[in-house]
Scaffold this active site. Sequence first.
Site, mmCIF file in Angstrom:
data_model
loop_
_atom_site.group_PDB
_atom_site.id
_atom_site.type_symbol
_atom_site.label_atom_id
_atom_site.label_comp_id
_atom_site.label_asym_id
_atom_site.label_seq_id
_atom_site.Cartn_x
_atom_site.Cartn_y
_atom_site.Cartn_z
ATOM 1 N N HIS A 141 13.626 3.509 11.392
ATOM 2 C CA HIS A 141 13.283 4.010 10.063
ATOM 3 C C HIS A 141 12.497 5.308 10.175
ATOM 4 O O HIS A 141 11.483 5.363 10.863
ATOM 5 C CB HIS A 141 12.468 2.975 9.286
ATOM 6 N N TYR A 166 7.051 0.606 -0.894
ATOM 7 C CA TYR A 166 5.717 0.125 -1.229
ATOM 8 C C TYR A 166 5.456 0.517 -2.679
ATOM 9 O O TYR A 166 5.342 1.698 -2.991
ATOM 10 C CB TYR A 166 4.664 0.767 -0.323
ATOM 11 N N PRO A 177 -1.666 -7.256 5.822
ATOM 12 C CA PRO A 177 -0.344 -6.822 6.296
ATOM 13 C C PRO A 177 0.145 -5.484 5.722
ATOM 14 O O PRO A 177 1.179 -4.977 6.152
ATOM 15 C CB PRO A 177 0.580 -7.961 5.850
ATOM 16 N N LYS A 188 0.222 -3.462 10.810
ATOM 17 C CA LYS A 188 -0.423 -3.143 12.084
ATOM 18 C C LYS A 188 -0.694 -4.339 12.997
ATOM 19 O O LYS A 188 -1.020 -4.153 14.176
ATOM 20 C CB LYS A 188 -1.765 -2.424 11.812
ATOM 21 N N TYR A 239 0.750 5.324 10.133
ATOM 22 C CA TYR A 239 1.826 4.335 10.003
ATOM 23 C C TYR A 239 2.678 4.278 11.267
ATOM 24 O O TYR A 239 3.036 3.193 11.738
ATOM 25 C CB TYR A 239 2.698 4.660 8.782
HETATM 26 C C1 PHB Z 1 7.716 -7.208 6.724
HETATM 27 O O1 PHB Z 1 8.867 -6.785 6.855
HETATM 28 O O2 PHB Z 1 7.458 -8.417 6.806
HETATM 29 C C2 PHB Z 1 6.624 -6.245 6.462
HETATM 30 C C3 PHB Z 1 6.904 -4.894 6.472
HETATM 31 C C4 PHB Z 1 5.890 -3.976 6.218
HETATM 32 C C5 PHB Z 1 4.624 -4.415 5.948
HETATM 33 C C6 PHB Z 1 4.327 -5.770 5.965
HETATM 34 C C7 PHB Z 1 5.331 -6.694 6.226
HETATM 35 O O3 PHB Z 1 3.657 -3.508 5.663
#
Ligand code: PHB
Length: 391
Positions: free
Chosen positions: A72, A201, A293, A297, A385
């Site tokens: 990605h 997000y 989450p 990280k 990130y």
């Molecule tokens: C996930 O795919 O479970 C996931 C992806 C990004 C995040 C948290 C969880 O920031």
Amino acid sequence: MRTTVGIIGAGPAGLLLARLLHTAGIESVVLESRDREYVERRQRAGVLEQGTVDVLRAAGAGARMDREGLRHDGIELRFARRRYRVDFPALTGGKSVMVYAQTEVCKDLIALQVKEGGPLVFGAEALAVRGVDGERPHVVFRHEGREDVLECDYVVGCDGFWGVARKAVPAELVRVYERTYPFGWLGILADVPPSHDELVYAHHDRGFALLSMRSPAVSRLYLQVPEGTDADAWDDDEIWRELERRFETGDGWRLERGPVTQKSVTPMRSHVQEPMRYGRLFLAGDAAHIVPPTGAKGLNLAVGDVVTLARALTHQRETGSAELLDSYSETCLRRVWQAERFSYDMTTLLHRAPDATAFEDRLQLARLERIATSRAAATDLAEAYTGFPFE
Ligand code: PHB
Ligand code: APR
């Protein structure tokens, strides 16, 4: 039983450490309280930093990740019904991330360990860690109904947030830094192709939402819910309707629905226990620190810890010098606190606290606007990130 390094816990931290030690010719035994099936089914996050990808490849655990993982090059921030893309390579000089589920990383590492590594004992619950302040550390554990002892030169607590290892550090030496959040994430897995090719997000007055994925055919979606929410209190239709609301844009983007195959709630917490070492005991991964989450990280931090520790143990073996073991905690904590900062920033940027004031709501939007309009602000996010280099 006797070994050089006794590892408690077969999550990503314990499994990768065992693999790194094996490639360095250092013996270890891994004790895991759960069975293999449970560990391989447990749903966790799925974003690997470039540094994590490189480490897994170098450890010989990258083949399936390279075939099935999804590279990605950015994420989308969604707010005020608009979309803004953060372009990682353009902002970081070429870095990207890999979307590959933590459960798959664990499966790959377990398969390698079983084939080539030292003992990996499932159903072995560590009860206590003893003697780490002296020369003869050992782990008392229960396996198949019997108590047994694992004697070792070093003990590594990779046993997660609820483990026993960190309890072996005398209370007067422990410092805990913690913050809990008055919300959690309701997560679902759904058999439907992700509605967007990158993670989304979303900031919304009704709360945060995240669109992620496990494969081109499986979506992973999350909704911010009040702390203590029971996943069963939400039926599938309600979940999809709420997701649709929070992801809505002004340009006609649509969220595709599909059958929900799994549903659970994750609490949100920031937590650091210092120091990460006491005598011959080392803590790694969630046993020492938790991040919410939002910044993805957790796994990457665990990888940073065990890479640092494997190097330090190898250095000690090759030169007799304990210098890197002595600086383990300090070295890890520098990286840990940067991840704590970033995860906290992302969490407070995107979630709506139940007691948020109108002023705070406006500030969140101003922070999001700033990222969308300032290359410097977007670069700050992209660098964190995609991950800071291992020291
Ligand atoms: C996930 O795919 O479970 C996931 C992806 C990004 C995040 C948290 C969880 O920031
Ligand atoms: N004895 C043996 N094993 C134990 C014990 C014990 N007393 N207590 C816990 N364990 C095992 C758990 O069953 C689990 O498999 O330790 C393992 C800890 O693994 P994780 O919780 O996955 O922690 P870690 O390896 O540090 O990985 C960090 O996992 O929690 C996520 O988001 C987090 O991505 C991050 C990553």
